[in-house]
Scaffold this active site. Sequence first.
Site, PDB file in Angstrom:
ATOM      1  N   TYR A 124     -28.851   4.327  23.507  1.00  0.00           N
ATOM      2  CA  TYR A 124     -28.653   3.002  22.910  1.00  0.00           C
ATOM      3  C   TYR A 124     -27.206   2.605  22.747  1.00  0.00           C
ATOM      4  O   TYR A 124     -26.907   1.528  22.256  1.00  0.00           O
ATOM      5  CB  TYR A 124     -29.371   2.950  21.559  1.00  0.00           C
ATOM      6  N   ASP A 159       8.435   2.016  -9.941  1.00  0.00           N
ATOM      7  CA  ASP A 159       8.680   0.865  -9.056  1.00  0.00           C
ATOM      8  C   ASP A 159       7.487  -0.089  -9.060  1.00  0.00           C
ATOM      9  O   ASP A 159       7.043  -0.559  -8.012  1.00  0.00           O
ATOM     10  CB  ASP A 159       8.990   1.352  -7.634  1.00  0.00           C
TER      11      ASP A 159
HETATM   12 MG    MG Z   1       7.099  -0.690  -1.786  1.00  0.00          MG
HETATM   13 MG    MG Z   2       9.091   2.460  -2.164  1.00  0.00          MG
END
Ligand code: MG
Ligand code: MG
Length: 278
Positions: A37, A152
């Site tokens: 198939y 960050d």
């Molecule tokens: Mg970044």
């Molecule tokens: Mg970074």
Amino acid sequence: TIPEKPTEKQEINYSAQTNATTIDDYTILSSLGQGAYGLVKLAKKVVIKYVIKSRILVDCWTRDRKLGTVPVEIHILHSLRKTPHENLGDMLDYFEDADHYYIVMGLHGAGMDLFDYIELNNHIEEPAIQHMFKQISLGVRHLHDNKIVHRDIKDENVVLDQSTGGLRLIDFGSAAYLKPGRKYETFVGTLDYAAPEILRGNTYSGKPQDVWALGILLFTLVYRENPFYDIDEIMGRELRIPFVLSEGSVDLISKMLERDVDKRINIHQVLAHPWLNC
Ligand code: MG
Ligand code: MG
Ligand code: ADP
């Protein structure tokens, strides 16, 4: 053979996950076989981050008995494999060659981050902001509870899956482990999101600075602009609220953007705030 009762797997609704997916989204690695198939192929749907070895700062390396000397980014992503969280980036695999580390991660959504999303949507409803912000905060709480600081936090480092509404905090390139009494000296991350005590050159403990950055992020989600535009403003200008979206959001933002580190709320208090629990 046809099962008499539908199995659990058949009851799962895949439509949310397969939204906007085409065969071109997958990288075909090889053919596994051909049946009556159709074909079966080995495929991957992943993101690969290329980390240039020569650009990794001296204090962003760590030694590990099992992993050897690796970037802290990889060490942290590796440790999160034991305690994964749905609002954090995930590492599926990593490998290296002479010049690079390659971090293989799941692709979540179409690769859109929150910076792009804010650019594209000039009005985000308050419930949507609450939902997004809560997810990012849950991710941060998981990090802090596991003795990791991100350092960050910003809109570019949050990816969004528009088909599910799920958000993940990514980019552990500036992240660090917390140790009792450990203080950080070097400024990492992004100026717009940096807490005043970091810019003043003080040593810092990590968690309160993540909360400050989270406050900048919430302000950006609500007002589509930064609260402060330069170092002097971050360090001293009174917080100006462009308009009152709600008393709760203003109260939470001002408690996160508290310049006195000792008075700033922590991530648990952020998540317990009435605005996120109404
Ligand atoms: Mg970044
Ligand atoms: Mg970074
Ligand atoms: P850098 O450390 O260079 O900032 P990031 O890890 O933040 O690298 O990745 C850069 C960008 O790539 C992110 O801002 C995001 O837009 C996109 N990206 C990274 N990882 C993913 C992922 N797992 N899924 C979707 N997009 C991603």
